[in-house]
Design a protein around this motif. Structure first.
Motif, mmCIF file in Angstrom:
data_model
loop_
_atom_site.group_PDB
_atom_site.id
_atom_site.type_symbol
_atom_site.label_atom_id
_atom_site.label_comp_id
_atom_site.label_asym_id
_atom_site.label_seq_id
_atom_site.Cartn_x
_atom_site.Cartn_y
_atom_site.Cartn_z
ATOM 1 N N ASP A 139 0.823 -1.210 0.000
ATOM 2 C CA ASP A 139 0.000 0.000 0.000
ATOM 3 C C ASP A 139 0.855 1.258 0.000
ATOM 4 O O ASP A 139 0.398 2.319 -0.409
ATOM 5 N N TRP A 140 2.056 1.171 0.493
ATOM 6 C CA TRP A 140 2.985 2.293 0.520
ATOM 7 C C TRP A 140 4.383 1.724 0.694
ATOM 8 O O TRP A 140 4.554 0.609 1.191
ATOM 9 N N VAL A 141 5.375 2.489 0.285
ATOM 10 C CA VAL A 141 6.761 2.024 0.378
ATOM 11 C C VAL A 141 7.645 3.146 0.917
ATOM 12 O O VAL A 141 7.621 4.263 0.407
ATOM 13 N N ARG A 142 8.406 2.834 1.956
ATOM 14 C CA ARG A 142 9.449 3.707 2.469
ATOM 15 C C ARG A 142 10.671 2.830 2.779
ATOM 16 O O ARG A 142 10.534 1.622 3.005
ATOM 17 N N THR A 143 11.837 3.444 2.830
ATOM 18 C CA THR A 143 13.053 2.700 3.135
ATOM 19 C C THR A 143 13.519 2.911 4.567
ATOM 20 O O THR A 143 14.353 2.157 5.068
ATOM 21 N N ASP A 144 13.017 3.932 5.228
ATOM 22 C CA ASP A 144 13.403 4.227 6.606
ATOM 23 C C ASP A 144 12.188 4.822 7.309
ATOM 24 O O ASP A 144 11.600 5.794 6.835
ATOM 25 N N LEU A 145 11.825 4.228 8.424
ATOM 26 C CA LEU A 145 10.655 4.713 9.158
ATOM 27 C C LEU A 145 11.001 5.847 10.117
ATOM 28 O O LEU A 145 10.108 6.578 10.558
ATOM 29 N N PHE A 146 12.282 5.993 10.463
ATOM 30 C CA PHE A 146 12.678 6.995 11.462
ATOM 31 C C PHE A 146 13.951 7.720 11.020
ATOM 32 O O PHE A 146 14.942 7.756 11.734
ATOM 33 N N LYS A 147 13.899 8.318 9.849
ATOM 34 C CA LYS A 147 15.032 9.084 9.339
ATOM 35 C C LYS A 147 15.115 10.414 10.077
ATOM 36 O O LYS A 147 14.118 11.146 10.182
ATOM 37 N N GLU A 148 16.309 10.755 10.553
ATOM 38 C CA GLU A 148 16.445 11.980 11.341
ATOM 39 C C GLU A 148 16.483 13.216 10.446
ATOM 40 O O GLU A 148 17.185 13.261 9.436
ATOM 41 N N LEU A 149 15.726 14.219 10.862
ATOM 42 C CA LEU A 149 15.720 15.525 10.212
ATOM 43 C C LEU A 149 16.697 16.456 10.929
ATOM 44 O O LEU A 149 17.228 16.130 11.990
ATOM 45 N N GLU A 150 16.906 17.639 10.346
ATOM 46 C CA GLU A 150 17.883 18.571 10.897
ATOM 47 C C GLU A 150 17.533 19.023 12.310
ATOM 48 O O GLU A 150 18.418 19.335 13.108
ATOM 49 N N ASP A 151 16.243 19.062 12.628
ATOM 50 C CA ASP A 151 15.848 19.540 13.956
ATOM 51 C C ASP A 151 15.869 18.446 15.019
ATOM 52 O O ASP A 151 15.523 18.688 16.167
ATOM 53 N N PHE B 62 12.643 11.400 -1.060
ATOM 54 C CA PHE B 62 11.760 12.363 -0.404
ATOM 55 C C PHE B 62 11.578 11.979 1.057
ATOM 56 O O PHE B 62 11.693 10.808 1.426
ATOM 57 N N ILE B 63 11.324 12.988 1.872
ATOM 58 C CA ILE B 63 11.106 12.768 3.302
ATOM 59 C C ILE B 63 9.893 13.574 3.742
ATOM 60 O O ILE B 63 9.614 14.647 3.206
ATOM 61 N N ARG C 169 4.210 22.785 7.692
ATOM 62 C CA ARG C 169 4.556 24.156 7.321
ATOM 63 C C ARG C 169 5.114 24.212 5.899
ATOM 64 O O ARG C 169 5.952 23.411 5.502
ATOM 65 N N ILE C 170 4.644 25.185 5.116
ATOM 66 C CA ILE C 170 5.006 25.279 3.700
ATOM 67 C C ILE C 170 6.512 25.309 3.506
ATOM 68 O O ILE C 170 7.058 24.601 2.649
ATOM 69 N N THR C 171 7.211 26.115 4.294
ATOM 70 C CA THR C 171 8.645 26.307 4.077
ATOM 71 C C THR C 171 9.484 25.083 4.419
ATOM 72 O O THR C 171 10.664 25.040 4.087
ATOM 73 N N ASP C 172 8.895 24.096 5.081
ATOM 74 C CA ASP C 172 9.646 22.901 5.455
ATOM 75 C C ASP C 172 9.663 21.837 4.356
ATOM 76 O O ASP C 172 10.452 20.886 4.429
ATOM 77 N N PHE D 195 -15.481 23.191 -0.299
ATOM 78 C CA PHE D 195 -15.302 21.829 0.180
ATOM 79 C C PHE D 195 -15.980 21.632 1.529
ATOM 80 O O PHE D 195 -15.769 22.402 2.458
ATOM 81 N N ASN D 196 -16.800 20.596 1.627
ATOM 82 C CA ASN D 196 -17.452 20.273 2.899
ATOM 83 C C ASN D 196 -17.252 18.812 3.271
ATOM 84 O O ASN D 196 -18.038 18.233 4.018
ATOM 85 N N GLY D 197 -16.187 18.225 2.723
ATOM 86 C CA GLY D 197 -15.871 16.838 3.031
ATOM 87 C C GLY D 197 -14.988 16.717 4.262
ATOM 88 O O GLY D 197 -14.896 17.627 5.097
ATOM 89 N N TYR D 198 -14.316 15.579 4.346
ATOM 90 C CA TYR D 198 -13.508 15.248 5.511
ATOM 91 C C TYR D 198 -12.027 15.456 5.201
ATOM 92 O O TYR D 198 -11.559 15.163 4.105
ATOM 93 N N VAL D 199 -11.306 15.972 6.196
ATOM 94 C CA VAL D 199 -9.868 16.204 6.070
ATOM 95 C C VAL D 199 -9.173 15.617 7.293
ATOM 96 O O VAL D 199 -9.665 15.734 8.415
ATOM 97 N N ARG D 200 -8.043 14.993 7.071
ATOM 98 C CA ARG D 200 -7.215 14.624 8.217
ATOM 99 C C ARG D 200 -5.763 15.006 7.946
ATOM 100 O O ARG D 200 -5.325 15.012 6.799
ATOM 101 N N PRO D 201 -5.033 15.355 9.014
ATOM 102 C CA PRO D 201 -3.604 15.556 8.838
ATOM 103 C C PRO D 201 -2.995 14.187 8.571
ATOM 104 O O PRO D 201 -3.326 13.212 9.247
ATOM 105 N N ASP D 202 -2.139 14.113 7.590
ATOM 106 C CA ASP D 202 -1.560 12.810 7.300
ATOM 107 C C ASP D 202 -0.273 12.656 8.089
ATOM 108 O O ASP D 202 -0.047 13.355 9.065
ATOM 109 N N HIS D 203 0.568 11.766 7.659
ATOM 110 C CA HIS D 203 1.765 11.407 8.417
ATOM 111 C C HIS D 203 2.455 12.617 9.034
ATOM 112 O O HIS D 203 2.647 13.632 8.381
ATOM 113 N N GLY D 204 2.819 12.477 10.274
ATOM 114 C CA GLY D 204 3.577 13.518 10.940
ATOM 115 C C GLY D 204 4.964 13.023 11.304
ATOM 116 O O GLY D 204 5.284 11.839 11.207
ATOM 117 N N ARG D 205 5.790 13.965 11.755
ATOM 118 C CA ARG D 205 7.099 13.590 12.282
ATOM 119 C C ARG D 205 6.926 12.948 13.665
ATOM 120 O O ARG D 205 5.876 13.024 14.286
#
Length: 363
Positions: free
Chosen positions: A111-123, A283-284, A289-292, A309-319
């Protein structure tokens, strides 16, 4: 816009519903019966159990993600008839519980493919990461052993029952073309969309994640042209799209804003997240936030707002932030931050329209 939050169920999620309740503006949970293998009927008693858990805290369960499709349907095997019949029965059962939207996908094997589930970001936070060169030089079974089997919770799309016969699945798909997959999807939709219409449930296909071929498998819900083709297969408001800015946004060729403008009347559900693309194809996932990242999240929200739009929205994957123990991509903290970012954009758009209208009336 109706804000919802994905929840994996009691005993299968680190996050209690009581904590989700404290996020402003969340009306419902996005859920599934993750212990029911693909192809089996979802029983009413289990559906009602989740309904009772949610309603105890005032949440709706209007959106299901996902009712997984058995591989025999995607492969177009004769056995698909039984599995489609079971899918229809599940739709009918979900309708009895008041479900409004079913999110599903038609991706072969993964259903989805990633190579690392916990890749560290700069912060110092970590996030889901896709490394293009690693995919090109690793066997699918090795990726599974590296990621899936080293995690305590079953992850949607990487369920053990499908992973245990991974080699057989790849053998079955070796001669399946994209056109074959289109034919098998059309067959499936011809069977289920009339049932969805009758029961008042909108089917909302999720784009392929990532939106290009991985391990040589066919992928078809990848761009604007293919989404248009999907929606034209059966021209019905019950044949819709889950607009996922992160999945589609992994390809720089996809303009999410243009997609919303064209398909807005066929989007009952949206996943909003940001990703940062790199020139080498990596991609990560980042904060909302737009600038990130590389996605114009403001443009996405404005396109939804401008389409009423009057449908449903959810925030997707987070850090994964603040040392939270959580499912990969599905912690509480960063998704809650994402919700407030999305509400901030939406509320500003509402206020701007009101002020504009007020000014126009008083001139």
């Amino acid at each position: 816009m109706k804000m919802v939050f994905r929840w994996f169920g009691e005993g299968n999620d680190f996050i209690p519903l009581e904590h989700i309740k404290q996020i402003p503006g969340v009306e419902g949970i996005v859920w599934a019966l993750h212990d029911i293998p693909a192809g089996e009927v979802w029983p009413m008693e289990k559906i009602n159990e989740v309904k009772q858990q949610a309603e105890r805290l005032g949440f709706n369960i209007d959106v299901v993600e996902s009712v997984n499709i058995h591989e025999d349907i995607k492969l177009g095997l004769p056995t698909r008839e039984t599995y489609i019949d079971n899918y229809i029965k599940t739709i009918e059962n979900l309708a009895q519980a008041g479900i409004k939207v079913i999110c599903y996908n038609f991706m072969p094997v993964f259903d989805w493919v990633r190579t690392d589930l916990f890749k560290e970001l700069e912060d110092g936070s970590t996030a889901l990461f896709y490394e293009n060169s690693k995919i090109a030089n690793i066997e699918p079974t090795d990726l599974v052993n590296t990621i899936s089997r080293n995690y305590d919770f079953t992850m949607p799309g990487w369920e053990p029952e499908r992973l245990d016969y991974l080699s057989d699945l790849f053998d079955q798909y070796k001669d399946v073309t994209e056109e074959d997959l289109w034919d098998n999807l059309h067959y499936f939709l011809n069977r289920i969309i009339p049932v969805a219409e009758k029961n008042g449930i909108k089917m909302a296909i999720h784009p392929d994640d990532p939106p290009f071929s991985v391990f040589g498998l066919p992928r078809i819900i990848t761009n604007k042209q293919n989404i248009r083709r999907l929606l034209n297969l059966i021209d019905s408001p019950y044949n819709g799209l889950t607009l996922c800015s992160g999945s589609l946004g992994a390809s720089e060729d996809n303009n999410i804003v243009e997609m919303i403008q064209e398909f807005s009347d066929r989007i009952p559900f949206a996943h909003i997240r940001n990703v940062k693309r790199f020139e080498n194809g990596d991609f990560i996932e980042t904060s909302h936030r737009i600038t990130d990242g590389s996605i114009n999240i403001y443009g996405v929200m404005k396109a939804l707002y401008d389409s009423n739009f009057n449908g449903y929205v959810r925030p997707d994957h987070g850090r994964h932030i603040w040392d939270e123990k959580c499912r990969p991509g599905y912690g509480l903290y960063d998704r809650a931050l994402g919700i407030m970012y999305l509400w901030g954009i939406w509320d500003s758009l509402v206020r701007t329209r009101k002020e504009t209208n007020h000014y126009a009336v008083n001139q």
